[in-house]
Design an enzyme around this catalytic site. Structure first.
Site, mmCIF file in Angstrom:
data_model
loop_
_atom_site.group_PDB
_atom_site.id
_atom_site.type_symbol
_atom_site.label_atom_id
_atom_site.label_comp_id
_atom_site.label_asym_id
_atom_site.label_seq_id
_atom_site.Cartn_x
_atom_site.Cartn_y
_atom_site.Cartn_z
ATOM 1 N N LYS A 99 0.820 -1.224 0.000
ATOM 2 C CA LYS A 99 0.000 0.000 0.000
ATOM 3 C C LYS A 99 0.852 1.271 0.000
ATOM 4 O O LYS A 99 0.619 2.203 0.762
ATOM 5 C CB LYS A 99 -0.975 0.003 1.173
ATOM 6 C CG LYS A 99 -1.959 -1.180 1.143
ATOM 7 C CD LYS A 99 -2.925 -1.132 2.300
ATOM 8 C CE LYS A 99 -3.925 -2.279 2.244
ATOM 9 N NZ LYS A 99 -3.290 -3.606 2.505
ATOM 10 N N ARG A 100 1.824 1.317 -0.894
ATOM 11 C CA ARG A 100 2.707 2.470 -0.981
ATOM 12 C C ARG A 100 2.021 3.619 -1.717
ATOM 13 O O ARG A 100 1.199 3.406 -2.609
ATOM 14 C CB ARG A 100 4.005 2.101 -1.696
ATOM 15 C CG ARG A 100 4.858 1.050 -0.979
ATOM 16 C CD ARG A 100 5.202 1.477 0.437
ATOM 17 N NE ARG A 100 6.333 0.732 0.975
ATOM 18 C CZ ARG A 100 6.256 -0.172 1.936
ATOM 19 N NH1 ARG A 100 5.090 -0.465 2.466
ATOM 20 N NH2 ARG A 100 7.342 -0.799 2.374
#
Length: 279
Positions: free
Chosen positions: A99-100
């Site tokens: 979830k960058r």
């Protein structure tokens, strides 16, 4: 010279041949203990290798959650690198659940870490957050395209807090989630059999007919199993887009470990139930 085969093409083939299922690799402390393992790097490695041994040669997608490895520092990241490499070598597609999301050179660096083929963490796809603006993801989009990899962009997540952002209404009257879905559809335009840029859409959300999920890309759907959603619920949630859904189950399969046979049997049951539901 042609480039690498796109993620969407590889994912469609894997789903059609191995079954439309993603199994999360989530080695949190309570699960390690349930398997009779210590909550340390040795337990992490044993857990991860067991899941890969059981499922990487038969599951379409494996999805390691990076945080559960990063909590052990560099030694944990080394186990993550090993897990990704061994899973991909056995034929599974690997979605890195990290979830960058950031801007500029920082997003470039995230893309290099997970989407450059020379990186030890190179994965077939990466989960990303669009909440610094969808355009901020361009470095990841470009890196994924060059490598034949994909992205799964947070759109309609199953956590209750997500709605305060994702269902917020913009000045043009559209919701934030609808805007994310529109951007994805634009990036997947013309791709066949499936685009490489997908959305994360919770399987627990009920009727989503108010949203256009026809993004010509995959829909990663967490929430199957322990979170309460069932494979039979998928058509009612996803409507005409259900064939492009990649249901994700973690605890529902992992709780049947540490035996390899229990993991395989549980994953096969889920895959069969999904096939029956989306046929």
């Amino acid at each position: 010279m042609t480039g690498p085969e796109p993620f969407g093409t590889r994912l469609r083939r894997a789903m059609d041949t191995r079954g439309p299922l993603c199994v999360g690799i989530d080695p949190h402390a309570s699960l390690l203990h349930a398997w009779g393992l210590d909550d340390d790097v040795a337990g992490l490695e044993r857990f991860s290798r067991t899941v890969v041994e059981a499922l990487a040669d038969r599951a379409a997608v494996l999805k390691p959650q990076a945080a559960f490895y990063e909590r052990f520092g560099s030694r944990g990241v080394a186990v993550l690198e090993q897990t990704v490499a061994e899973a991909r070598a056995a034929g599974a597609l690997v979605v890195m659940d990290a979830k960058r999301g950031d801007i500029g050179s920082t997003m470039d660096a995230y893309a290099a870490a997970f989407l450059h083929p020379d990186s030890p963490l190179f994965s077939d796809a990466l989960t990303v957050s669009p909440y610094l603006g969808f355009g901020a993801l361009d470095p990841a989009v470009e890196a994924a395209t060059a490598a034949g990899a994909g992205l799964f962009v947070l759109a309609l997540t199953s956590n209750p807090e997500g709605s305060e952002v994702q269902r917020a209404v913009r000045a043009d009257g559209s919701t934030v989630a609808a805007t994310v879905l529109r951007h994805l559809a634009e990036r997947n335009a013309g791709a066949a059999p499936l685009g490489s840029f997908g959305a994360v859409v919770g399987a627990t959300l009920g009727d989503l007919s108010a949203f256009d999920l026809a993004v010509n890309g995959p829909l990663l759907a967490p929430g199957i199993g322990a979170q309460g959603a069932r494979p039979a619920d998928l058509p009612a949630v996803f409507g005409p887009a259900v064939r492009n859904v990649v249901p994700s189950v973690s605890r529902g399969v992992l709780r049947h470990g540490p035996g390899v046979g229990g993991l395989r049997d549980s994953a096969a049951r889920f895959a069969d139930e999904v096939r029956a539901a989306v046929a």
